[in-house]
Structures are given as structure tokens and as C-alpha cells.
Design an enzyme around this catalytic site. Structure first.
Site, PDB file in Angstrom:
ATOM      1  N   ILE B 119       0.838  -1.207   0.000  1.00  0.00           N
ATOM      2  CA  ILE B 119       0.000   0.000   0.000  1.00  0.00           C
ATOM      3  C   ILE B 119       0.875   1.261   0.000  1.00  0.00           C
ATOM      4  O   ILE B 119       0.732   2.142  -0.847  1.00  0.00           O
ATOM      5  CB  ILE B 119      -0.903   0.031   1.254  1.00  0.00           C
ATOM      6  CG1 ILE B 119      -1.740  -1.250   1.378  1.00  0.00           C
ATOM      7  CG2 ILE B 119      -1.768   1.279   1.249  1.00  0.00           C
ATOM      8  CD1 ILE B 119      -2.898  -1.338   0.483  1.00  0.00           C
ATOM      9  N   THR B 200       0.610   1.116   7.694  1.00  0.00           N
ATOM     10  CA  THR B 200       0.696  -0.222   8.267  1.00  0.00           C
ATOM     11  C   THR B 200      -0.682  -0.653   8.783  1.00  0.00           C
ATOM     12  O   THR B 200      -1.655   0.085   8.657  1.00  0.00           O
ATOM     13  CB  THR B 200       1.674  -0.251   9.463  1.00  0.00           C
ATOM     14  OG1 THR B 200       1.047   0.411  10.580  1.00  0.00           O
ATOM     15  CG2 THR B 200       2.963   0.450   9.137  1.00  0.00           C
ATOM     16  N   LYS B 224      -6.766   0.549  10.624  1.00  0.00           N
ATOM     17  CA  LYS B 224      -8.024   0.537  11.372  1.00  0.00           C
ATOM     18  C   LYS B 224      -7.831   0.465  12.886  1.00  0.00           C
ATOM     19  O   LYS B 224      -8.791   0.604  13.636  1.00  0.00           O
ATOM     20  CB  LYS B 224      -8.857  -0.685  10.931  1.00  0.00           C
ATOM     21  CG  LYS B 224      -9.406  -0.591   9.531  1.00  0.00           C
ATOM     22  CD  LYS B 224     -10.266  -1.798   9.185  1.00  0.00           C
ATOM     23  CE  LYS B 224      -9.434  -2.962   8.699  1.00  0.00           C
ATOM     24  NZ  LYS B 224      -8.862  -2.802   7.363  1.00  0.00           N
ATOM     25  N   GLU B 251     -10.055   7.944   5.569  1.00  0.00           N
ATOM     26  CA  GLU B 251     -11.032   7.466   4.586  1.00  0.00           C
ATOM     27  C   GLU B 251     -10.808   6.000   4.224  1.00  0.00           C
ATOM     28  O   GLU B 251     -11.751   5.228   4.088  1.00  0.00           O
ATOM     29  CB  GLU B 251     -10.975   8.342   3.330  1.00  0.00           C
ATOM     30  CG  GLU B 251     -11.910   7.960   2.203  1.00  0.00           C
ATOM     31  CD  GLU B 251     -13.379   8.109   2.585  1.00  0.00           C
ATOM     32  OE1 GLU B 251     -13.961   7.100   3.025  1.00  0.00           O
ATOM     33  OE2 GLU B 251     -13.927   9.216   2.448  1.00  0.00           O
ATOM     34  N   VAL B 254     -12.224   2.218   5.677  1.00  0.00           N
ATOM     35  CA  VAL B 254     -13.450   1.515   5.274  1.00  0.00           C
ATOM     36  C   VAL B 254     -13.626   1.658   3.769  1.00  0.00           C
ATOM     37  O   VAL B 254     -13.685   2.774   3.253  1.00  0.00           O
ATOM     38  CB  VAL B 254     -14.696   2.097   5.981  1.00  0.00           C
ATOM     39  CG1 VAL B 254     -15.940   1.326   5.580  1.00  0.00           C
ATOM     40  CG2 VAL B 254     -14.534   2.074   7.493  1.00  0.00           C
ATOM     41  N   LEU B 258     -13.188   4.071  -1.766  1.00  0.00           N
ATOM     42  CA  LEU B 258     -14.599   4.457  -1.922  1.00  0.00           C
ATOM     43  C   LEU B 258     -14.944   5.590  -0.953  1.00  0.00           C
ATOM     44  O   LEU B 258     -14.471   5.598   0.177  1.00  0.00           O
ATOM     45  CB  LEU B 258     -15.520   3.252  -1.656  1.00  0.00           C
ATOM     46  CG  LEU B 258     -15.345   2.021  -2.541  1.00  0.00           C
ATOM     47  CD1 LEU B 258     -16.280   0.907  -2.076  1.00  0.00           C
ATOM     48  CD2 LEU B 258     -15.622   2.356  -3.999  1.00  0.00           C
ATOM     49  N   GLU B 312      -6.914 -13.908   2.765  1.00  0.00           N
ATOM     50  CA  GLU B 312      -5.657 -13.846   3.509  1.00  0.00           C
ATOM     51  C   GLU B 312      -4.995 -15.228   3.411  1.00  0.00           C
ATOM     52  O   GLU B 312      -5.685 -16.220   3.130  1.00  0.00           O
ATOM     53  CB  GLU B 312      -5.946 -13.504   4.983  1.00  0.00           C
ATOM     54  CG  GLU B 312      -6.557 -12.127   5.211  1.00  0.00           C
ATOM     55  CD  GLU B 312      -5.590 -10.984   4.918  1.00  0.00           C
ATOM     56  OE1 GLU B 312      -4.399 -11.115   5.243  1.00  0.00           O
ATOM     57  OE2 GLU B 312      -6.028  -9.973   4.346  1.00  0.00           O
ATOM     58  N   ASP B 323     -12.295  -8.330  10.717  1.00  0.00           N
ATOM     59  CA  ASP B 323     -12.039  -7.161   9.882  1.00  0.00           C
ATOM     60  C   ASP B 323     -13.331  -6.374   9.627  1.00  0.00           C
ATOM     61  O   ASP B 323     -13.357  -5.142   9.698  1.00  0.00           O
ATOM     62  CB  ASP B 323     -11.429  -7.625   8.550  1.00  0.00           C
ATOM     63  CG  ASP B 323     -11.042  -6.446   7.684  1.00  0.00           C
ATOM     64  OD1 ASP B 323     -10.152  -5.678   8.087  1.00  0.00           O
ATOM     65  OD2 ASP B 323     -11.655  -6.271   6.611  1.00  0.00           O
ATOM     66  N   LYS B 327     -14.557  -2.431  10.866  1.00  0.00           N
ATOM     67  CA  LYS B 327     -15.154  -1.386  10.024  1.00  0.00           C
ATOM     68  C   LYS B 327     -16.492  -0.920  10.595  1.00  0.00           C
ATOM     69  O   LYS B 327     -16.804   0.275  10.588  1.00  0.00           O
ATOM     70  CB  LYS B 327     -15.309  -1.904   8.596  1.00  0.00           C
ATOM     71  CG  LYS B 327     -13.950  -2.047   7.903  1.00  0.00           C
ATOM     72  CD  LYS B 327     -14.025  -2.816   6.604  1.00  0.00           C
ATOM     73  CE  LYS B 327     -12.637  -2.953   5.981  1.00  0.00           C
ATOM     74  NZ  LYS B 327     -12.591  -3.926   4.893  1.00  0.00           N
ATOM     75  N   GLY B 444      -7.399  -3.553  -2.450  1.00  0.00           N
ATOM     76  CA  GLY B 444      -6.461  -3.494  -3.566  1.00  0.00           C
ATOM     77  C   GLY B 444      -5.535  -2.315  -3.365  1.00  0.00           C
ATOM     78  O   GLY B 444      -5.930  -1.273  -2.844  1.00  0.00           O
TER      79      GLY B 444
END
Lengths: 467, 467
Positions: B119, B200, B224, B251, B254, B258, B312, B323, B327, B444
Site C-alpha cells: 500500500i 501499516t 483501522k 477514509e 473503510v 470508496l 488472507e 475485519d 469497520k 487493492g
């Protein structure tokens, strides 16, 4: 070397200086002794100033945003005060700008609301209901200092009482005058930042944006006319806005409160490449085709929608596709294409022979004569497992836009719409396999006003409110 | 009265003053003559300053944002210069802060990127590719002055060359040290605003946010852990952030890129009331149930997804629902609910007996034993014209959240999903009949990095970049 003296002592001081420095002046070692009249001294005094970095920044920022020029500055190393010399005529405005910055410590926005009809009125009510929360949580102080309709306007320097704005408009409203209104919102008051909120659909009002931005007024609007009007005018506005550090927001021009423009901007700004934007942009046309499923003729569905108030008084205004074309133009230009509304191919659903009908009634009466063609198209689509949808497309690769009736497979997101929902799909380099889709009601007073309100708050955040 | 004199003349001047004012001092009419040593003079000089309002604001703002205290100020009425006295140790930093403000006239952001993996690495590449456009169009200058992984870090005061950051990390990277890294990003350089970008998923790093915000560092992250961690810690961060005028954006926690958090914020800030947020928040679980259509057993679909790299390494990490629960916790708290991850009811799709499996392989081997139960559920749903979906729900009315397998009618937007799309529906007072829906890939590297990047730009806009 400069210093300030009281007005009545100016003459004596000036004479004394001229006499004392005569030698230096005649010898050319001093060029002149100049008196600058009509100045005022503004001082900020406080014990804690010494240990608080940022006091002078706040002080000078407040003055700068109120457009006040500073002639001289003095701050002693005791740091209990900052003193500035300004033009006398700026004195009250400067005092107020600084006061409102320090004591209230809020991001205060002066707002002029144009068009207090369904949308503008709802916006005013939303602002009224939310004011306390914004003050408390975000330190944002929204002051509506002017509301103008087409005949009457209401002005109040300290902010209109929004719990009674409808009565006040009636009781205390004066004759509407856009130039006076603009002058007032921009003008001589104590709030450093001002925004014009155009809640009309009026091209004349949209033609004022350039002038407003030029005068340092921010602009927020759901009015599509400026961004879908003549390309040259649009480019001129955008160019000025970029250069002038004023902000121009128009989220509600497409999809009302749905996050369309902001999403598109976010993608573009971070370097994503738009390939295609495709969507159902008209709640009315969404409703018509979501309900044109073979049980009734198209004209029957139109008649039903008209009766339920889902169409414009004259349904041709929806069926012509012009509103959709405006939205496609806005999104295309936002994506960097230089498209003009006039050159956009638009498939009108108003049969040619009915374009000249004198009234909506006559149109509705004659529409059934043209049902057969659409019925045939619907059946052909159905036979192929598809549905008809009236869509707008921005093809960023081919650099063109279209507005037309298209067929979609029944498992396509556009085929599965209900109600009068809008749906917009962004296909980009990052969102290539599966597009980014936003769906929901794209019209209605509450959601449209919400979209405008959201832009006003974005402006406040851009101007320094804490997030 | 105060004035600045060169260091070597201090003694003589001080003696002269003491001797000249002895009477006044002993008489108590003057309290003292104080010498403040180790000061420097910084002057901004320019012809056009007289006619340009805002020069002093910019000047003092630059100093304030660089956290520099001003001892004394002087500006003559010729207005060709502004002179300030500051601590000598601040001198270089002050000079640079002012220079970068005036000459570059850019919103310059110093960035520390933590976690240059998939990322973070993609983000760095996106910033590299977009830098010129941002400079040109938005006057935003993003300077990555530090990149740190878990073992190595790379620092550069003038900005790391992003076309070679991977090689530079290898060749010139030093031992990673988070305290030194933080100090460096926050520390003694010429860029007034600094942001830490945590790419991270590390709870230890998330536990630094409070300290960072306290030190005036802005924080942007897709991690998160802070927002779904202990409630008290989260509230402490939010409280500090509101008070400190620093910004904290997340942002990408979650739905990746988007527009979920920003949409939710926009609704709340403008006074809309959230009734319900319901969504499919896991791309993996979306994929599993979109493809669990009766042709294969659930364990077969899981095996297939694992092989395609959609899960995963240990699919239990997806199937446990943790996960999704994170969220839901984030969205619930954003909506004002005081929920804790621990108290959130989560329906795990990992059969109890398999929770203790020593390896992913053992788990995958035994999973088919539990296919029957889910098959039965699927068939029951199918018989009722429904499908199974693994969803997270924030019920703002009942003030609770859940994560569970639910059934949806086949014409429901959740039933019509394809690929690994996320979908989130906001039902609010304004969006009551038809919810506001956002749909698209919610995972992604490209889209997640895009979401982080978008937050970084929002920060730049909030700090004053032109829009």
C-alpha cells in the site's frame, strides 16, 4: 523612521521636524518629512501574548482577509501588545475583524442566499437546525446576512434570525436589487469571508459568478447554468477561481446530495485516469424506465408519473434530455474535456411532431400515438434479456459525450434500479474491472439542500475550521 | 521602548542607558533596563509590499505554523519592510519557513510515510506520478522527507527522490527508529506543516497518533487499529484533534478508496440523522457469497478464492469477521455511537472446532466437514427467493452494531453484487425511502493508496491550497 501623532498636533510636530532637520533636508541627506493623514491606531493588548505563538499571525490574518492594508507595525519586546497603523476608514472593520477572530475564535462565514424557494428555503431551515452543533463542534459560525428572491430581499449585518426568516422577508423585505445585494454581502461588515449561495436555476444569476469571484466572494451553487453554459465562460470562471484563491463548489449540480463531483475530483486530483462515466442522471427518467416493464404503455407510465408529481409540469422538459445533457457536460468538463452542450448528441424522447405542441395537455393527449415505437424497442430488449435505460455517458477516451436510450443486461447495476434513483458508474484506471458506483435519490429538496450545505461546510474547512 | 543592538555593543549600550536613566530608575519611574541576549533579526523587504495587503499575514502565518515566537516587530510606514526579532536558535528555520511561503507560494507538506510495503509503496508511486500536476494546478508541494519500514528508514530534509526511493532505501537507509523518525518529520526543517502517513496495520504505530497530534503533526492512515481499538483511546484522540487544530483523516479504513467516511461525515455535519448503515465490507466475503450459488460447496468456493489470492493466507482471518467488525466499529463511532469492538456481536464463519487448527492447511482440509450447514441455509434462502450475504450493520436507532450472515431478496442491491465489490447503504432521515449507496472495489493497492492520497490532498486544501 515613522511615528504616529494625534491629528491636532500634526502641524506642530511637522514644523518642529522640518526646523530641526532643515540642514539634513537641504543637504539631501534626508529626502523629505511626509505626513500621512487620516490614520488610525489599532492595538491588540494581552498578558498571554508573550507566550502564545501565533497571536500575530491570527491578528494579521484577520486583517488580511478583511482586505485591510497596514501602514505601520510596532510590537515591543515585552510582547504585551501589537500595534498597527491603518487607514481611518478601515478602522471599524478592522476592529471587528480582529475581535471576531480572537474572541469568538470561530470560522465565521457571511452568506448571501439567492432564491429562497423550495431548495433555498430548505437549506435555510437546515442551517437554522444545525447552527448550534456547528458552533459547538466545529467552531463554524454561519451568518446569513442576506436573502434575496426575485422581488424582495432581506438584509441584516449581524445575521438574519433564521427561526423567522419567512416572516421577516414579508415584513421587512425591501425591493430586490442584485447589485446592492452583492455589495452588501461583500461589503463593509465585520466578517472576513463571504459566500454567495445561488439556489436558483437562473442563467442570469450564473453569469454573475465571474464578477463575484473577482470581488473575492466564494460561490456555492446547485445551479447548472454556469458549468454547462458556454465553454469559454466556464473556462474563464475556472481560470479566475484557480488564480484568485476563492472557492467555487457545485456538488449539487449532479445527483443533488450524492457524492458525485467530489468523488470525481478526488480521483482526478490523485492521478487516476477517467475512462468512462456512465449514469442515469434524471430521477424522472429513472422512474419512467424502472416502471416501463410491459404492463402499461410508455405514455401511461408518463401520465402516472406526471400525476404523482414526479415530472416537470410539462413532461417534455424531462423527456427532451436537456437536463441530463447539462449534467453530462458538467462531468465531462470536470474530467478535462472541452465539450459544449450544443454539440452534445442528445436523443430526445419527445417525438418530433409533438415538440411544437402548445401545451403540456396537448402533448400528453397526443403522446399515446407514439407508444408503438418504444414498446417495440422494449420487447426487443426483453427478448435479449435486457432492459431500456435513458443514460448519459462521458467517454473520456474518445473525448465525447452522449445522452441516449441504451440497453443493459438484466444483471447490470443500471437494470436493477428502483424508485427514482440516480446511479453513476465511474470506470477509471484504478476502477477498471469493477467501476465505482454511487446510487440514490438525486433530486428532492432535502437531499439537494444537504448537498449545498455540505459544500458550504467544505468551504469553512478550507478556510481553516477544525475538522 | 525596545531596540536591537549588535551583540558586541550590548554592554556599552546597557551601561549608557543605566547611567542616563539612573534618576528615573532609582525614582521608580522606570522599572528596569533589561537585556535579552541571543536574538536575531529577520526582515522581509520588498517594493511591492506597500500595495499588497496580506504580506504581513503571510509572513506571520509562516512563522506561527513553524512554531516560532516573535519577540518584537517593526514596520515603517514606507512599508518596504517588516522586521521581527526572534530567538537566535529559531533563525534558520524562520528564514526557511518564510522563504518557502513567499518564493514558492505553495502549500508545502512534509510527509513521513510509515510502511513502504504494497500500500505505502503504491502511494509513493502515485505521489511521484502526480507531483507535477499538483504543483502546477493546485500549488501543492508534497515532500516526502522520511520513509520508514520496520527495519530501515530513509530521511531527507529536502525531500526524497521518489523516482528512486526503493534503491535509496536499500543503499542509504539507516536503522529504523520511530522516535527519531517522528522527531525528524516534526523537527528542524523549513516546511511548516507535517503529516504522518501510517500505511501499516500495526496497533503499536496506531498508539502513536495521540502523541503525534499533540506535537502538531497531522495524521492520515488506512490503519483501522486506532479507530476500532479501545473506545477510551479513540475518544481521547478525537478530542485532542478537535482542540488542537490538527487534522486526522482515515477514509481508507473503510472501503479503501470508496467515498464512505467522507460521505458519512458530510451527512452528519449538515444535520442529517443516520438511521442505519448496512454493508458488505469485505471483498473476500463478498466474493465468496457472490459465487456460492449452488454449483459448488462453500469450502470449494473458499479453496478457489484462496488459490486466486482473494483471501488472507489463512482464510480464517477473513471468515472470522474481525475485519468487518472493525469497520462496523469505525462507522458506528463516526456516527456518534460509543461502541467497542469487544462488545460487538460477530457471527464467525469459522466453525468452532476449527478455530484451534494449527495451520491454514489443516483448516482448509477440515472445512468441508462443515459444508452441510451453510448449504442448508443457502437452499432455504433460495427457496424464499433470497440470497445469503455476510454483512455489517450499524443500527443508529437502537445504538448497536452487528456482523452476521443475513438473507436478502433477489432484487435487493446487496443480492446483485459481482466480483469482490463492497457495497454500503446509508439510510438517513433524508435518504429514508431509498438509501444512499456506494459500491465498488473496497480493497487493492491502487484504490487503497488512492484513498490515502485523497486524504493527503484534503489536508492540503484544509491548510490553504487553492481548490
Amino acid at each position: 523612521v515613522c511615528f504616529a501623532v494625534p491629528e491636532k498636533e500634526v502641524k506642530a510636530v511637522s514644523e518642529a521636524l522640518n526646523s530641526r532637520f532643515r540642514q539634513a533636508l537641504t543637504g539631501g541627506r534626508l529626502s523629505q518629512i511626509e505626513v500621512i493623514p487620516n490614520c488610525s491606531i489599532l492595538a491588540a493588548v494581552g498578558q498571554k501574548m508573550a507566550s502564545t505563538p501565533g497571536v500575530s499571525a491570527t491578528f494579521f490574518n484577520a486583517l488580511a482577509k478583511a482586505n485591510i492594508n497596514i501602514r505601520a507595525i510596532a510590537q515591543g519586546c515585552s510582547e504585551y501588545n501589537i500595534t498597527v497603523v491603518i487607514k481611518r476608514e478601515d478602522c471599524i472593520r478592522a476592529l471587528r475583524a480582529v475581535h471576531s477572530r480572537f474572541y469568538l475564535s470561530r470560522t465565521t462565514l457571511a452568506m448571501g442566499i439567492i432564491g429562497p424557494g423550495l431548495i433555498g428555503g430548505t437549506l435555510l431551515d437546515q442551517i437554522r437546525d444545525q447552527a448550534a452543533v456547528l458552533n459547538e463542534e466545529f467552531k463554524i459560525d454561519l451568518r446569513v446576512i442576506g436573502i434575496t428572491g426575485s422581488s424582495k430581499m432581506l438584509l441584516s449585518e449581524s445575521g438574519i434570525d433564521l427561526s423567522r426568516w419567512r416572516e421577516l422577508m414579508k415584513e421587512e423585505g425591501e425591493s430586490a436589487n442584485m447589485e446592492k445585494f452583492t455589495q452588501y454581502v461583500r461589503g463593509n461588515h465585520f466578517i472576513p469571508n463571504s459566500v454567495m449561495v445561488d439556489c436558483t436555476a437562473d442563467a442570469d444569476i450564473a453569469s454573475c459568478y465571474y464578477d463575484w469571484l473577482l470581488r473575492g466572494l466564494h460561490v456555492v451553487t446547485p445551479n447548472k447554468k454556469a458549468n454547462s453554459g458556454p465553454l469559454e465562460q466556464y473556462l474563464k470562471i475556472r481560470d479566475l477561481q484557480r488564480k484568485s484563491y476563492t472557492h467555487y463548489f457545485y456538488e449539487a449540480t449532479v445527483g443533488a446530495g450524492l457524492p458525485i463531483i467530489s468523488t470525481l475530483r478526488g480521483l482526478l486530483e490523485t492521478g487516476d485516469k477517467i475512462l468512462r462515466i456512465e449514469g442515469i442522471f434524471s430521477g424522472t427518467l429513472s422512474y419512467l424506465f424502472n416502471n416501463f416493464v410491459g404492463t402499461r404503455s410508455f405514455s401511461e407510465v408518463v401520465a402516472e408519473a406526471k400525476q404523482a408529481g414526479f415530472t416537470e409540469p410539462d413532461p417534455r422538459d424531462d423527456l427532451s434530455g436537456t437536463d441530463v445533457a447539462r449534467k453530462v457536460t458538467i462531468l465531462a468538463r470536470e474530467s478535462g474535456l472541452k465539450l459544449d452542450l450544443e454539440s452534445l448528441p442528445v436523443q430526445s424522447l419527445v417525438p418530433k411532431p409533438l415538440q411544437g405542441c402548445a401545451s403540456a395537455e396537448e402533448f400528453m393527449e397526443k403522446l399515446p400515438q407514439f407508444d408503438e415505437e418504444l414498446s417495440k424497442q422494449r420487447q426487443e430488449a426483453e427478448a435479449a434479456g435486457e432492459v431500456l435505460r435513458y443514460v448519459g455517458v462521458v467517454d473520456a477516451v474518445a473525448k465525447k459525450g452522449t445522452v441516449e436510450l441504451k440497453r443493459y443486461k438484466k444483471d447490470h447495476p443500471f437494470a436493477q434500479l428502483s424508485g427514482a434513483d440516480n446511479i453513476i458508474a465511474f470506470t477509471t484506471t484504478r476502477y477498471k474491472e469493477q467501476p465505482l458506483i454511487v446510487r440514490g435519490p438525486g433530486a428532492g429538496a432535502q437531499v439537494t439542500a444537504g448537498g449545498i450545505f455540505s459544500d458550504i461546510l467544505r468551504l469553512a474547512f478550507y478556510l481553516g475550521a477544525p475538522s
